[in-house]
Design a protein around this motif. Structure first.
Motif, PDB file in Angstrom:
ATOM      1  N   LYS A   5      82.791  48.622  34.615  1.00 54.92           N
ATOM      2  CA  LYS A   5      81.019  48.319  35.033  1.00 54.92           C
ATOM      3  C   LYS A   5      80.448  49.296  34.192  1.00 54.92           C
ATOM      4  CE  LYS A   5      81.517  47.877  39.901  1.00 54.92           C
ATOM      5  NZ  LYS A   5      80.250  48.290  41.001  1.00 54.92           N
ATOM      6  N   ILE A   6      81.446  51.166  33.275  1.00 53.25           N
ATOM      7  CA  ILE A   6      80.641  52.027  32.435  1.00 53.25           C
ATOM      8  C   ILE A   6      80.517  51.483  30.746  1.00 53.25           C
ATOM      9  CG2 ILE A   6      81.482  53.943  31.869  1.00 53.25           C
ATOM     10  CD1 ILE A   6      82.131  55.241  34.478  1.00 53.25           C
ATOM     11  N   LEU A   7      81.919  50.663  31.073  1.00 55.08           N
ATOM     12  CA  LEU A   7      82.232  50.393  29.530  1.00 55.08           C
ATOM     13  C   LEU A   7      80.776  49.177  29.482  1.00 55.08           C
ATOM     14  CD1 LEU A   7      83.747  49.483  26.960  1.00 55.08           C
ATOM     15  CD2 LEU A   7      85.458  48.812  28.131  1.00 55.08           C
ATOM     16  N   LEU A   8      80.809  48.189  30.849  1.00 50.98           N
ATOM     17  CA  LEU A   8      79.576  47.249  29.754  1.00 50.98           C
ATOM     18  C   LEU A   8      78.457  47.834  29.848  1.00 50.98           C
ATOM     19  CD1 LEU A   8      80.312  44.435  33.185  1.00 50.98           C
ATOM     20  CD2 LEU A   8      81.033  44.341  30.445  1.00 50.98           C
ATOM     21  N   CYS A   9      77.784  48.559  29.925  1.00 49.25           N
ATOM     22  CA  CYS A   9      76.710  49.250  30.625  1.00 49.25           C
ATOM     23  C   CYS A   9      76.548  50.178  29.014  1.00 49.25           C
ATOM     24  CB  CYS A   9      76.810  49.913  31.705  1.00 49.25           C
ATOM     25  SG  CYS A   9      76.365  50.006  33.713  1.00 49.25           S
ATOM     26  N   VAL A  10      77.848  50.444  28.562  1.00 48.90           N
ATOM     27  CA  VAL A  10      77.758  51.406  27.330  1.00 48.90           C
ATOM     28  C   VAL A  10      77.554  50.251  25.867  1.00 48.90           C
ATOM     29  CG1 VAL A  10      79.874  52.338  25.675  1.00 48.90           C
ATOM     30  CG2 VAL A  10      78.918  53.055  27.872  1.00 48.90           C
ATOM     31  N   LEU A  11      78.400  49.050  26.224  1.00 45.41           N
ATOM     32  CA  LEU A  11      78.147  47.904  25.099  1.00 45.41           C
ATOM     33  C   LEU A  11      76.654  47.747  25.902  1.00 45.41           C
ATOM     34  CD1 LEU A  11      79.195  46.196  23.843  1.00 45.41           C
ATOM     35  CD2 LEU A  11      79.991  44.973  25.635  1.00 45.41           C
ATOM     36  N   ALA A  12      76.130  47.440  26.580  1.00 44.37           N
ATOM     37  CA  ALA A  12      74.768  46.635  26.562  1.00 44.37           C
ATOM     38  C   ALA A  12      73.460  48.387  26.065  1.00 44.37           C
ATOM     39  CB  ALA A  12      73.858  46.714  28.455  1.00 44.37           C
ATOM     40  N   VAL A  13      73.968  49.537  26.519  1.00 47.28           N
ATOM     41  CA  VAL A  13      72.852  50.117  25.601  1.00 47.28           C
ATOM     42  C   VAL A  13      72.795  50.258  24.258  1.00 47.28           C
ATOM     43  CG1 VAL A  13      72.503  52.513  25.330  1.00 47.28           C
ATOM     44  CG2 VAL A  13      73.132  51.588  27.836  1.00 47.28           C
TER      45      VAL A  13
ATOM     46  N   THR B 183      71.203  47.231  23.167  1.00 50.80           N
ATOM     47  CA  THR B 183      70.160  46.800  23.173  1.00 50.80           C
ATOM     48  C   THR B 183      69.379  48.144  21.704  1.00 50.80           C
ATOM     49  OG1 THR B 183      70.076  46.849  25.179  1.00 50.80           O
ATOM     50  CG2 THR B 183      68.126  47.798  23.960  1.00 50.80           C
ATOM     51  N   LEU B 184      69.666  49.032  21.570  1.00 56.89           N
ATOM     52  CA  LEU B 184      70.022  50.214  20.726  1.00 56.89           C
ATOM     53  C   LEU B 184      69.735  49.736  19.417  1.00 56.89           C
ATOM     54  CD1 LEU B 184      68.905  53.439  19.608  1.00 56.89           C
ATOM     55  CD2 LEU B 184      71.325  53.849  19.930  1.00 56.89           C
ATOM     56  N   PHE B 185      70.752  48.623  19.178  1.00 55.43           N
ATOM     57  CA  PHE B 185      70.857  48.162  17.461  1.00 55.43           C
ATOM     58  C   PHE B 185      70.457  47.487  17.339  1.00 55.43           C
ATOM     59  CE2 PHE B 185      74.614  45.513  14.813  1.00 55.43           C
ATOM     60  CZ  PHE B 185      73.704  46.101  13.821  1.00 55.43           C
ATOM     61  N   PHE B 186      69.918  46.762  18.438  1.00 57.50           N
ATOM     62  CA  PHE B 186      68.225  45.400  17.864  1.00 57.50           C
ATOM     63  C   PHE B 186      67.209  45.920  17.682  1.00 57.50           C
ATOM     64  CE2 PHE B 186      64.625  43.168  20.388  1.00 57.50           C
ATOM     65  CZ  PHE B 186      64.771  42.417  19.616  1.00 57.50           C
ATOM     66  N   PHE B 187      66.728  47.955  18.682  1.00 56.12           N
ATOM     67  CA  PHE B 187      65.585  48.458  18.366  1.00 56.12           C
ATOM     68  C   PHE B 187      65.673  48.576  16.409  1.00 56.12           C
ATOM     69  CE2 PHE B 187      64.979  48.085  22.986  1.00 56.12           C
ATOM     70  CZ  PHE B 187      63.689  47.932  23.192  1.00 56.12           C
ATOM     71  N   ILE B 188      66.780  49.462  16.358  1.00 56.08           N
ATOM     72  CA  ILE B 188      67.152  49.856  15.368  1.00 56.08           C
ATOM     73  C   ILE B 188      66.743  49.006  13.804  1.00 56.08           C
ATOM     74  CG2 ILE B 188      68.768  50.676  13.086  1.00 56.08           C
ATOM     75  CD1 ILE B 188      69.291  52.008  15.577  1.00 56.08           C
ATOM     76  N   TYR B 189      67.394  47.145  14.654  1.00 62.19           N
ATOM     77  CA  TYR B 189      67.037  46.858  14.035  1.00 62.19           C
ATOM     78  C   TYR B 189      65.380  45.474  13.773  1.00 62.19           C
ATOM     79  CZ  TYR B 189      67.799  41.827  11.616  1.00 62.19           C
ATOM     80  OH  TYR B 189      67.583  40.670  10.730  1.00 62.19           O
ATOM     81  N   MET B 190      64.970  45.499  14.437  1.00 63.81           N
ATOM     82  CA  MET B 190      63.656  44.943  14.964  1.00 63.81           C
ATOM     83  C   MET B 190      62.692  46.591  13.959  1.00 63.81           C
ATOM     84  SD  MET B 190      63.056  42.345  16.106  1.00 63.81           S
ATOM     85  CE  MET B 190      61.836  42.107  16.024  1.00 63.81           C
ATOM     86  N   ILE B 191      62.866  47.747  13.681  1.00 60.21           N
ATOM     87  CA  ILE B 191      61.731  49.013  14.194  1.00 60.21           C
ATOM     88  C   ILE B 191      62.338  48.343  11.865  1.00 60.21           C
ATOM     89  CG2 ILE B 191      61.559  51.345  13.127  1.00 60.21           C
ATOM     90  CD1 ILE B 191      62.221  51.678  16.160  1.00 60.21           C
ATOM     91  N   ALA B 192      64.221  48.635  11.372  1.00 61.65           N
ATOM     92  CA  ALA B 192      64.101  48.329  10.667  1.00 61.65           C
ATOM     93  C   ALA B 192      63.514  47.227   9.057  1.00 61.65           C
ATOM     94  CB  ALA B 192      65.184  48.623  10.013  1.00 61.65           C
TER      95      ALA B 192
END
Length: 465
Positions: free
Chosen positions: A158-166, A169-178
């Motif tokens: 579960k921890i691994l899935l949460c870290v992957l999801a975070v 999401t972080l990668f997506f927001f960075i991409y959209m902002i960029a």
């Protein structure tokens, strides 16, 4: 806006797909690179085999040749510690100098968990003692305190899935902002491109990452507007020129026709002279009709001819035109047959009655002009679910395949015989096509069922325009 959303979805899709692909690829590469190093149970297994294969003989402890060969291949040394005395009772010849020959309980615990004098050590138990194997320095890395919190291990997926999801999401927001600046620049560009076909002036603000493309769109719009203005000027000049020339020709042409008609009827002239005067009258009449056709064609082409549409019965209009031509055919060289089914008495269309009569008249006159030696002309009105058609065909000389192809691509094509005074096709078919288009209809040119020439004028029924 749809294009912007589509472009955004494409960016996001490529982002997610590439992220997943990179993640899976990294896992595959990591698994491949670490597979041969992950088998850290091998030295423990070798130590246990050595403990099981050492024998106490009359000459002391002896290790089997098979295990000795393995130790030599792996450059490992070994000692065997007696359980009761904690003294080394057997050792290999390759034993390093720093390795002690007597041990305590704590030193045994230490070498089992970690290293001895920098050598990674591994143990194997037997009934009488403990076998210790030492491998070359930096050949293995041992985890000194291998203990983990149980709840952490149990919840690790579960921890691994949460870290992957975070991370995603972080990668997506960075991409959209960029890429937000790029997306802001794309929206006016797509709107400008979509507006170009409307022939309306387009101006896109020349700023942002796509400022050069915006400038190109603005220049394209300016060029299109300039071309539109030039074309409009040419069309106006052409229409005015045709109207002016037609007006200037009518007066002298009327005088020529009047004098020629007088000479044709003058009994003092010879038969040959009166025949020539008759030809002048006939050709002058053709010139007059051609001028009228040219004026009408020009007005229809440039939407200068007003269309006074009303609900009209196409059957009635066609029958009226046919009756007029029958009455004019005194010598009966071009008899007209009415082939319309008796069940069709009404076929209502929204149309300009005078223009439709002109179109049908042109089709009948075309058959007459095309067959001066005589032919039968057939007129037929048909009705379908959404259209009403009138077809004019004949059993005359018809047309060749090349002529038919030229007429389909250019209805104003003029076919001339060796006798240049006998032009078979003029502007009549072009006017028919223009009238059909102005009413939302079409013309179909073919040979027809009677073997000659056929043209069908198809118009939408009232309510389908």
């Amino acid at each position: 806006m749809k294009n912007i959303l589509k472009l955004t979805r494409r960016f996001v899709g490529v982002l997610l797909l590439s992220s997943i692909l990179v993640f899976v690829l990294n896992l595959a590469v990591l698994a491949t690179l670490t597979s041969k190093y992950a088998q850290n149970g091998h030295p423990w297994e070798t130590a246990q085999k050595a403990a099981e294969n050492i024998k106490n003989t009359e000459n002391g402890y002896v290790l089997s040749d098979e295990i000795m060969k393995i130790l030599e291949q792996e450059q490992a040394w070994a000692v065997y510690i007696d359980n009761r005395t904690l003294q080394v009772v057997w050792k290999t010849d390759s034993l390093p100098e720093g390795v002690p020959l007597s041990y305590s309980a704590s030193s045994i615990a230490n070498l089992t968990r970690g290293y001895m004098d920098g050598y990674p050590t591994f143990t194997g138990e037997s009934e009488d003692g403990l076998m210790v194997l030492g491998y070359p320095k930096e050949s293995f890395w041992k985890l000194m305190w291998p203990s983990w919190d149980y709840n952490f291990i149990a919840g690790f997926p579960k921890i691994l899935l949460c870290v992957l999801a975070v991370n995603i999401t972080l990668f997506f927001f960075i991409y959209m902002i960029a890429n937000s600046r790029l997306l802001k620049s794309v929206r006016p560009i797509t709107n400008g491109i979509q507006s170009l076909p409307t022939e309306e002036p387009v101006h896109v603000k020349e700023k942002g990452l796509l400022s050069e493309l915006a400038a190109s769109i603005n220049r394209t719009s300016e060029i299109l507007q300039e071309q539109k203005m030039q074309i409009r000027k040419k069309e106006t000049a052409r229409a005015n020129w045709i109207a002016g020339v037609s007006h200037d020709i009518r007066t002298p042409l009327s005088m020529v026709m009047g004098y020629a008609d007088q000479l044709k009827e003058d009994a003092s002239l010879t038969e040959e002279e009166r025949r020539k005067a008759s030809v002048i009258v006939k050709q002058s009449e053709r010139m007059k009709n051609l001028i009228n056709d040219l004026n009408l064609s020009s007005k229809l082409e440039y939407n200068m001819q007003p269309i006074h549409s009303s609900k009209e019965n196409l059957v009635s209009i066609a029958r009226t035109v046919v009756v007029d031509f029958i009455n004019m055919d005194i010598d009966d060289r071009h008899p007209i047959e009415w082939e319309t089914d008796k069940s069709i008495s009404v076929c209502m269309i929204n149309a300009d009655k005078d223009l439709i009569k002109r179109a049908i008249s042109n089709l009948i006159q075309n058959s007459i002009n095309h067959n001066e030696n005589g032919c039968h002309i057939f007129v037929k009105v048909t009705k379908s679910d959404n259209a009403c058609s009138v077809a004019v065909s004949d059993d005359g000389v018809g047309v060749t395949d090349d002529e038919l192809k030229q007429l389909e691509s250019a209805p104003h094509y003029m076919l001339c015989d060796e006798n240049t005074t006998e032009q078979r096709h003029g502007l009549g078919l072009l006017i028919v096509k223009q009238i059909a288009l102005s009413h939302g209809g079409q013309t179909i040119i073919s040979r027809g069922s009677h073997g000659g020439f056929s043209v069908e004028l198809r118009l939408p029924l009232s309510g389908f325009h």
